[in-house]
Each structure stands twice: as structure tokens, then as C-alpha cells.
Design an enzyme around this catalytic site. Structure first.
Site, PDB file in Angstrom:
ATOM      1  CB  ALA A 187     -10.307  -0.974   5.753  1.00  0.00           C
ATOM      2  CG  HIS A 224       1.104  -7.395  14.161  1.00  0.00           C
ATOM      3  ND1 HIS A 224       2.300  -7.460  14.547  1.00  0.00           N
ATOM      4  CD2 HIS A 224       1.198  -7.816  12.620  1.00  0.00           C
ATOM      5  CE1 HIS A 224       3.161  -8.148  13.585  1.00  0.00           C
ATOM      6  NE2 HIS A 224       2.552  -8.264  12.615  1.00  0.00           N
ATOM      7  CB  THR A 226      -3.316  -7.699  -0.514  1.00  0.00           C
ATOM      8  OG1 THR A 226      -2.770  -8.005   0.616  1.00  0.00           O
ATOM      9  CG2 THR A 226      -4.420  -6.707   0.029  1.00  0.00           C
ATOM     10  CG  ASP A 227      -2.492 -12.414   2.036  1.00  0.00           C
ATOM     11  OD1 ASP A 227      -2.363 -11.161   2.215  1.00  0.00           O
ATOM     12  OD2 ASP A 227      -1.632 -13.400   2.426  1.00  0.00           O
ATOM     13  CD  GLU A 228      -1.611  -7.010   4.613  1.00  0.00           C
ATOM     14  OE1 GLU A 228      -2.457  -6.053   5.462  1.00  0.00           O
ATOM     15  OE2 GLU A 228      -0.531  -7.081   4.729  1.00  0.00           O
ATOM     16  CE1 TYR A 280      -2.144  -1.978   0.810  1.00  0.00           C
ATOM     17  CE2 TYR A 280      -2.237  -4.000   2.378  1.00  0.00           C
ATOM     18  CZ  TYR A 280      -1.975  -3.294   1.128  1.00  0.00           C
ATOM     19  OH  TYR A 280      -1.637  -3.995  -0.040  1.00  0.00           O
ATOM     20  N   PRO A 307      14.416  -4.754  14.286  1.00  0.00           N
ATOM     21  CG  PRO A 307      13.372  -2.990  13.444  1.00  0.00           C
ATOM     22  CD  PRO A 307      14.317  -3.728  13.295  1.00  0.00           C
ATOM     23  CB  THR A 317      -3.595   5.882  -3.664  1.00  0.00           C
ATOM     24  OG1 THR A 317      -3.179   7.152  -3.699  1.00  0.00           O
ATOM     25  CG2 THR A 317      -3.388   4.879  -4.706  1.00  0.00           C
ATOM     26  CE1 TYR A 356      10.724  -0.795  13.002  1.00  0.00           C
ATOM     27  CE2 TYR A 356      11.235   0.944  11.211  1.00  0.00           C
ATOM     28  CZ  TYR A 356      10.790  -0.098  11.705  1.00  0.00           C
ATOM     29  OH  TYR A 356      10.295  -1.184  10.494  1.00  0.00           O
ATOM     30  CE  LYS A 396       5.387  -2.040   2.209  1.00  0.00           C
ATOM     31  NZ  LYS A 396       5.153  -2.063   0.684  1.00  0.00           N
ATOM     32  CE  LYS A 434      -4.756  -3.403  -2.565  1.00  0.00           C
ATOM     33  NZ  LYS A 434      -4.050  -2.975  -4.258  1.00  0.00           N
TER      34      LYS A 434
HETATM   35  P1  NAD Z   1       4.742  -0.181  -3.757  1.00  0.00           P
HETATM   36  O1  NAD Z   1       4.322   0.686  -2.590  1.00  0.00           O
HETATM   37  O2  NAD Z   1       6.145  -0.584  -3.857  1.00  0.00           O
HETATM   38  O3  NAD Z   1       4.442   0.531  -5.056  1.00  0.00           O
HETATM   39  C1  NAD Z   1       3.105   1.455  -5.462  1.00  0.00           C
HETATM   40  C2  NAD Z   1       3.392   2.236  -6.630  1.00  0.00           C
HETATM   41  O4  NAD Z   1       2.177   3.033  -6.811  1.00  0.00           O
HETATM   42  C3  NAD Z   1       4.432   3.130  -6.551  1.00  0.00           C
HETATM   43  O5  NAD Z   1       5.487   3.103  -7.712  1.00  0.00           O
HETATM   44  C4  NAD Z   1       3.649   4.425  -6.091  1.00  0.00           C
HETATM   45  O6  NAD Z   1       4.366   5.551  -6.908  1.00  0.00           O
HETATM   46  C5  NAD Z   1       2.538   4.120  -7.201  1.00  0.00           C
HETATM   47  N1  NAD Z   1       1.538   5.012  -6.577  1.00  0.00           N
HETATM   48  C6  NAD Z   1       1.028   5.333  -5.391  1.00  0.00           C
HETATM   49  N2  NAD Z   1       0.029   6.056  -5.338  1.00  0.00           N
HETATM   50  C7  NAD Z   1      -0.400   6.281  -6.585  1.00  0.00           C
HETATM   51  C8  NAD Z   1      -1.371   7.209  -7.175  1.00  0.00           C
HETATM   52  N3  NAD Z   1      -2.210   7.809  -6.687  1.00  0.00           N
HETATM   53  N4  NAD Z   1      -1.264   7.272  -8.735  1.00  0.00           N
HETATM   54  C9  NAD Z   1      -0.472   6.648  -9.519  1.00  0.00           C
HETATM   55  N5  NAD Z   1       0.592   5.795  -8.872  1.00  0.00           N
HETATM   56  C10 NAD Z   1       0.690   5.704  -7.480  1.00  0.00           C
HETATM   57  O7  NAD Z   1       3.573  -1.274  -3.762  1.00  0.00           O
HETATM   58  P2  NAD Z   1       3.865  -2.944  -4.165  1.00  0.00           P
HETATM   59  O8  NAD Z   1       4.400  -3.644  -2.915  1.00  0.00           O
HETATM   60  O9  NAD Z   1       4.671  -2.879  -5.325  1.00  0.00           O
HETATM   61  O10 NAD Z   1       2.459  -3.479  -4.341  1.00  0.00           O
HETATM   62  C11 NAD Z   1       1.530  -3.169  -5.685  1.00  0.00           C
HETATM   63  C12 NAD Z   1       0.241  -3.596  -5.620  1.00  0.00           C
HETATM   64  O11 NAD Z   1       0.326  -4.874  -5.108  1.00  0.00           O
HETATM   65  C13 NAD Z   1      -0.561  -3.007  -4.499  1.00  0.00           C
HETATM   66  O12 NAD Z   1      -1.718  -2.710  -5.071  1.00  0.00           O
HETATM   67  C14 NAD Z   1      -0.561  -3.861  -3.140  1.00  0.00           C
HETATM   68  O13 NAD Z   1      -1.679  -3.476  -2.605  1.00  0.00           O
HETATM   69  C15 NAD Z   1      -0.476  -5.140  -4.014  1.00  0.00           C
HETATM   70  N6  NAD Z   1       0.032  -6.338  -3.234  1.00  0.00           N
HETATM   71  C16 NAD Z   1       1.408  -6.099  -2.529  1.00  0.00           C
HETATM   72  C17 NAD Z   1       1.939  -7.173  -2.055  1.00  0.00           C
HETATM   73  C18 NAD Z   1       3.471  -7.207  -1.368  1.00  0.00           C
HETATM   74  O14 NAD Z   1       3.790  -7.943  -0.390  1.00  0.00           O
HETATM   75  N7  NAD Z   1       3.955  -5.975  -1.814  1.00  0.00           N
HETATM   76  C19 NAD Z   1       1.366  -8.447  -1.758  1.00  0.00           C
HETATM   77  C20 NAD Z   1       0.098  -8.565  -2.494  1.00  0.00           C
HETATM   78  C21 NAD Z   1      -0.682  -7.527  -3.115  1.00  0.00           C
HETATM   79  O1  DAU Z   2      -0.102 -10.177   2.846  1.00  0.00           O
HETATM   80  C1  DAU Z   2       0.222  -9.275   1.655  1.00  0.00           C
HETATM   81  C2  DAU Z   2       0.738  -8.129   2.226  1.00  0.00           C
HETATM   82  O2  DAU Z   2       2.061  -7.959   2.618  1.00  0.00           O
HETATM   83  C3  DAU Z   2       0.715  -6.909   1.208  1.00  0.00           C
HETATM   84  O3  DAU Z   2      -0.871  -6.587   0.923  1.00  0.00           O
HETATM   85  C4  DAU Z   2       1.225  -5.394   1.721  1.00  0.00           C
HETATM   86  O4  DAU Z   2       1.290  -4.432   0.855  1.00  0.00           O
HETATM   87  C5  DAU Z   2       2.491  -5.634   2.275  1.00  0.00           C
HETATM   88  O5  DAU Z   2       3.251  -4.553   2.779  1.00  0.00           O
HETATM   89  C6  DAU Z   2       2.695  -6.972   3.175  1.00  0.00           C
HETATM   90  O6  DAU Z   2       2.107  -6.456   4.356  1.00  0.00           O
HETATM   91  P1  DAU Z   2       2.721  -7.123   5.804  1.00  0.00           P
HETATM   92  O7  DAU Z   2       2.329  -5.924   6.983  1.00  0.00           O
HETATM   93  O8  DAU Z   2       2.579  -8.332   6.153  1.00  0.00           O
HETATM   94  O9  DAU Z   2       4.190  -6.492   5.497  1.00  0.00           O
HETATM   95  P2  DAU Z   2       5.606  -5.781   6.193  1.00  0.00           P
HETATM   96  O10 DAU Z   2       6.831  -6.226   5.533  1.00  0.00           O
HETATM   97  O11 DAU Z   2       5.307  -4.677   6.691  1.00  0.00           O
HETATM   98  O12 DAU Z   2       5.514  -6.785   7.677  1.00  0.00           O
HETATM   99  C7  DAU Z   2       5.885  -8.333   7.679  1.00  0.00           C
HETATM  100  C8  DAU Z   2       5.419  -9.130   8.984  1.00  0.00           C
HETATM  101  O13 DAU Z   2       6.693  -8.503   9.670  1.00  0.00           O
HETATM  102  C9  DAU Z   2       4.212  -8.224   9.857  1.00  0.00           C
HETATM  103  O14 DAU Z   2       3.986  -9.252  10.540  1.00  0.00           O
HETATM  104  C10 DAU Z   2       5.130  -7.232  10.803  1.00  0.00           C
HETATM  105  C11 DAU Z   2       6.472  -7.560  10.875  1.00  0.00           C
HETATM  106  N1  DAU Z   2       7.326  -6.599  10.940  1.00  0.00           N
HETATM  107  C12 DAU Z   2       7.345  -5.582  10.057  1.00  0.00           C
HETATM  108  C13 DAU Z   2       8.274  -4.472   9.986  1.00  0.00           C
HETATM  109  C14 DAU Z   2       8.615  -3.421   8.824  1.00  0.00           C
HETATM  110  C15 DAU Z   2       8.471  -6.623  12.194  1.00  0.00           C
HETATM  111  O15 DAU Z   2       8.216  -7.484  13.028  1.00  0.00           O
HETATM  112  N2  DAU Z   2       9.355  -5.441  12.262  1.00  0.00           N
HETATM  113  C16 DAU Z   2       9.288  -4.415  11.054  1.00  0.00           C
HETATM  114  O16 DAU Z   2      10.258  -3.652  11.368  1.00  0.00           O
END
Ligand code: NAD
Ligand code: DAU
Length: 361
Positions: A167, A300, A139-141, A165, A220, A105, A357, A204, A169
Site C-alpha cells: 500500500a 499472504h 514493485t509488482d505487489e 508495504y 520455514p 519512507t 519465527y 528474504k 509503494k
Molecule cells: P532493501 O531493503 O535491500 O534496500 C533499501 C535501501 O534503502 C537500504 O539501503 C536502506 O538503507 C535505504 N533506505 C531505507 N529507508 C531510507 C530512507 N528513509 N532514506 C534513505 N534511504 C533509505 O530494498 P531492495 O530490495 O534493494 O529494494 C529496492 C527498491 O526496489 C525498493 O523501492 C523496493 O520496493 C523495490 N523492489 C524490490 C524488489 C525485490 O524483490 N527486492 C522487487 C521489486 C521492487
Molecule cells: O514482488 C516484489 C516484492 O518481492 C518486492 O516488492 C519486495 O520488496 C520483496 O521483499 C519481495 O516480496 P515477497 O514478500 O514476495 O518476498 P519474500 O522473500 O519476503 O517472500 C517470498 C515468498 O516466500 C512469499 O510468498 C513468502 C514466502 N516466505 C518468505 C519468508 C521470508 C516463506 O515461505 N518463508 C520465509 O521465511
């Protein structure tokens, strides 16, 4: 017409809400519709945008961005003035268990979308061609992990992605950059920090902790709980995207962040205390007693932080919410929207939670 990939996901779905509320707030009534192009993976949920689909302001096309024929047909049928590219596989832990979908994707899908969008843009003429925009949501990642005293990520920080992930992006960001540089394709890229808010899929950190706490399950925390993320309320991110779409300079990237660096353990205790206030436990114990330290995420990243100087200076965007106000809205939303929560916690969701988990016990 604007085409939104991933518009049934967390941020894309919030964007659909934000787009129409923003116009209403400005007193503007527009007949410009949104076309949501979404595969509806486990993370996509049309219920998030049910109201907009029902009244016709938004249309849903269920398809994969890697399906070039489907992308081409959508562009030809709807002739958008912009594409906002949210669609991605987005969960780091899932990318560790199964990276293939992330390559499909985030890299192949983004490439397919870029190819079809470039062909469509090439078919436009005059003002329509000049006005067209492709905004890539990233993303900032991609910048990797910071040490305790390192300066925050800026737009010139070298890419150093650490998970499958990030990489994938990073790969998509490079493609977008190359399409602007090589073909003059009109791109904008945003690199945002961690979002939170309504409609967040409960794999998340923040929604998982809220829902586990309400069910009396362990909370967790990975490793020592001292990893740091910069948290931004999702509607602030959506507003940043609106403003970059309107005012961004073609080919540029913009870092979006809340200047809200918080340790994971502090995020979790804040949620616990908010729940103690809003939904005290029947036996009088504190939600914090559910916190359980578990095995760390492999590779991590320790700390993320965003320097938002560029978007503040050049675009004029600033976040409206503090972490305190945003987490208050978020916890209340999860308490009040149990119907939405029930729709996303399918058997597949339960399987993922069991897999992720069980091995951390
Ligand atoms: P999400 O996982 O909640 O939603 C992703 C959406 O994309 C879903 O609706 C899914 O059905 C759709 N999708 C997945 N694969 C697809 C494909 N092959 N074709 C069409 N649709 C597809 O993600 P999110 O948290 O809403 O993130 C949205 C964007 O923002 C992503 O590009 C992510 O990298 C970026 N981003 C997320 C965060 C965060 O904290 N969540 C932060 C910074 C950037
Ligand atoms: O920084 C932007 C990114 O933030 C986005 O690009 C990603 O799509 C989004 O998922 C998010 O990534 P993180 O890995 O930072 O988010 P997550 O919610 O998975 O985890 C946040 C922090 O919490 C991370 O340090 C891992 C920790 N964590 C996560 C889960 C799910 C826990 O300690 N326990 C958990 O069960």
C-alpha cells in the site's frame, strides 16, 4: 552525475556494480559518478559498494530521503542529470509488524524527494532541463494477488495492494504519476517482480533459506508453500532500469519480470538440491529434510506474475538469466562471501529472526 537513493541496499547496491561494469563492457570510460543517498537502515550496507566508494567512482551521503534539507543540499552540491529512487522499506513481514516506517519512507520520503527534485528540475534550463529524469523503482505487489488462471499483471491492471508495504509503494507510485500529470515532472516508473542474487539481505526467502540450510536450521515455509512468485535475477532488473532510463517515454510505467513463475516450495527444494551438490552435509542427509511448514503470513498474496510485453516491445529489454543459471550464481555467491554475510547479521538481525519465527512455531 546520477543520484541513487537506497544505493547501499540489495538492488541499489547491485545497480552500482552493474552501472560501472556495463560501461566497461561497452568499452566506455566515463567520469560520470554515482552519488548514493542512503539512510543506512538495517538493510543498507556500505560494504556492498566498498570498492566503488574506495576508488571514488561513487560517493555516499548518509541521510533520510524525508529530510528535505539534506535532499536539497545533495541536489545543489552534485547537480545530477537523473535521480534513481530505490530507497524504501522493503520487507512485507516487517510492514505487518510495524507499518509506520513504511509510511515514513515510502510515502512521506518519496513525497519529500519529489518536492525537492521538482524544485531542482525547475531551476535547470535548456538541454539540462530536457534531459533530466526521475526514475521510480517500484514493485509488482501494488497490483495485489492473482488467482491460478488470472492473466499476468500488465501496466493497466488496477492497483489492489494488500499489505502495508505494497500500500505504501502504491501510494508512492500515485505521487510519482501525479507529479508528471500535474507538473510535467519527467518521471519513469518500473514495477518489478521478486529479485534475487548477491547482496540480498537474509530476511528474504532465498538468502534466508541458503543461510539457514548451511547452519542446519529449519527452513520455514509459510502456509502450504504453494504461493507463486515471478523470480528475476537482480542484474537483469538493473539492466532493465538502465534501458528504461535511456529509452523510456516520460510519464510511462514499465512492468519488469522474468516469466519465471515458481511455487515457494519449489524455490526451496531447488536451493536444497544445489547445496547438496555444492556443499553436501557431513552426515550425508539431504538439506530438504530441514524443510518445516510454519504459520502463514497474514494476508499472504497467493500469486504474482508479470506480463513484460511492453518493456520487451518498446524498450527491447529481455532477461539474460534463467532461474537455473541465476540460482546457481546466487548459491555460489553466498558460499564464497561469508565476510559480507557476517557484516549484515548483527544483533538487530537476530532479534528480527527471533520475533518473526517464534510466533510461527
Ligand atoms: P532493501 O531493503 O535491500 O534496500 C533499501 C535501501 O534503502 C537500504 O539501503 C536502506 O538503507 C535505504 N533506505 C531505507 N529507508 C531510507 C530512507 N528513509 N532514506 C534513505 N534511504 C533509505 O530494498 P531492495 O530490495 O534493494 O529494494 C529496492 C527498491 O526496489 C525498493 O523501492 C523496493 O520496493 C523495490 N523492489 C524490490 C524488489 C525485490 O524483490 N527486492 C522487487 C521489486 C521492487
Ligand atoms: O514482488 C516484489 C516484492 O518481492 C518486492 O516488492 C519486495 O520488496 C520483496 O521483499 C519481495 O516480496 P515477497 O514478500 O514476495 O518476498 P519474500 O522473500 O519476503 O517472500 C517470498 C515468498 O516466500 C512469499 O510468498 C513468502 C514466502 N516466505 C518468505 C519468508 C521470508 C516463506 O515461505 N518463508 C520465509 O521465511
Amino acid at each position: 552525475m546520477i543520484l541513487i537513493t537506497g544505493g547501499a541496499g540489495f538492488i541499489g547496491g547491485n545497480f552500482v556494480h552493474h552501472w560501472f561494469e556495463r560501461q566497461a563492457a561497452a568499452g566506455r570510460v566515463t567520469d560520470e559518478k554515482l552519488v548514493v543517498f542512503d539512510k543506512l537502515t538495517y538493510a543498507g550496507n556500505p560494504n556492498t559498494i566498498a570498492a566503488q566508494l574506495r576508488d571514488g567512482r561513487a560517493t555516499l551521503i548518509q541521510a533520510d530521503i524525508a529530510d528535505r534539507e539534506a535532499v536539497k543540499a545533495a541536489l545543489q552540491a552534485h547537480r545530477p542529470r537523473a535521480i534513481l529512487h530505490f530507497a524504501a522499506e522493503s520487507h512485507v513481514d516487517r510492514s505487518i509488524h510495524g507499518p509506520a516506517e513504511f509510511i515514513h519512507t515510502n510515502m512521506v520520503g518519496t513525497f519529500s524527494l519529489l518536492e525537492e527534485a521538482r524544485a531542482y528540475w525547475g531551476s535547470l534550463t535548456g538541454a539540462d532541463k530536457d534531459a533530466f529524469r526521475f526514475l521510480h523503482v517500484s514493485t509488482d505487489e501494488v497490483y495485489g494477488s492473482l488467482g491460478e488462471n488470472d492473466p499476468a499483471f500488465s501496466e493497466t491492471t488496477a492497483y489492489a495492494p494488500n499489505s502495508p508495504y505494497s500500500a505504501s509503494k502504491a501510494g508512492s507510485d500515485h505521487l510519482v504519476r501525479a507529479y508528471h500529470h500535474t507538473y510535467g515532472f519527467p518521471t519513469l516508473t518500473t514495477n518489478c517482480s521478486n529479485n534475487y542474487g548477491p547482496y540480498h539481505f537474509p530476511e528474504k526467502l532465498i538468502p534466508l533459506m541458503i543461510l539457514n540450510a548451511l547452519e542446519g536450521k529449519p527452513l520455514p515455509v509459510y502456509g502450504d508453500g504453494l504461493n507463486i512468485r515471478d523470480w528475476l535475477y537482480v542484474r537483469d532488473h538493473c539492466e532493465a532500469i538502465c534501458q528504461v532510463l535511456d529509452k523510456g517515454t516520460l510519464g510511462e510505467t514499465y512492468n519488469v519480470g522474468g516469466i519465471n513463475e515458481i511455487r515457494n516450495i519449489d524455490v526451496v527444494t531447488t536451493i536444497c538440491r544445489k547445496l547438496d551438490e555444492l556443499r553436501p552435509r557431513a552426515d550425508g542427509s539431504k538439506y530438504e529434510s530441514l524443510i518445516t511448514y510454519v504459520k502463514d503470513r497474514p494476508g499472504h498474496d497467493r500469486r504474482y506474475a508479470i506480463d513484460p510485453t511492453k518493456i520487451q516491445r518498446d524498450i527491447g529489454w529481455r532477461p539474460a538469466e534463467t532461474f537455473e543459471s541465476g540460482i546457481n550464481k546466487t548459491v555460489r555467491w553466498y558460499l564464497e562471501n561469508t565476510a559480507w554475510i557476517d557484516t549484515v547479521r548483527s544483533g538487530a538481525y537476530r532479534d528480527w529472526i527471533a520475533q518473526n519465527y517464534a510466533e510461527r512455531a
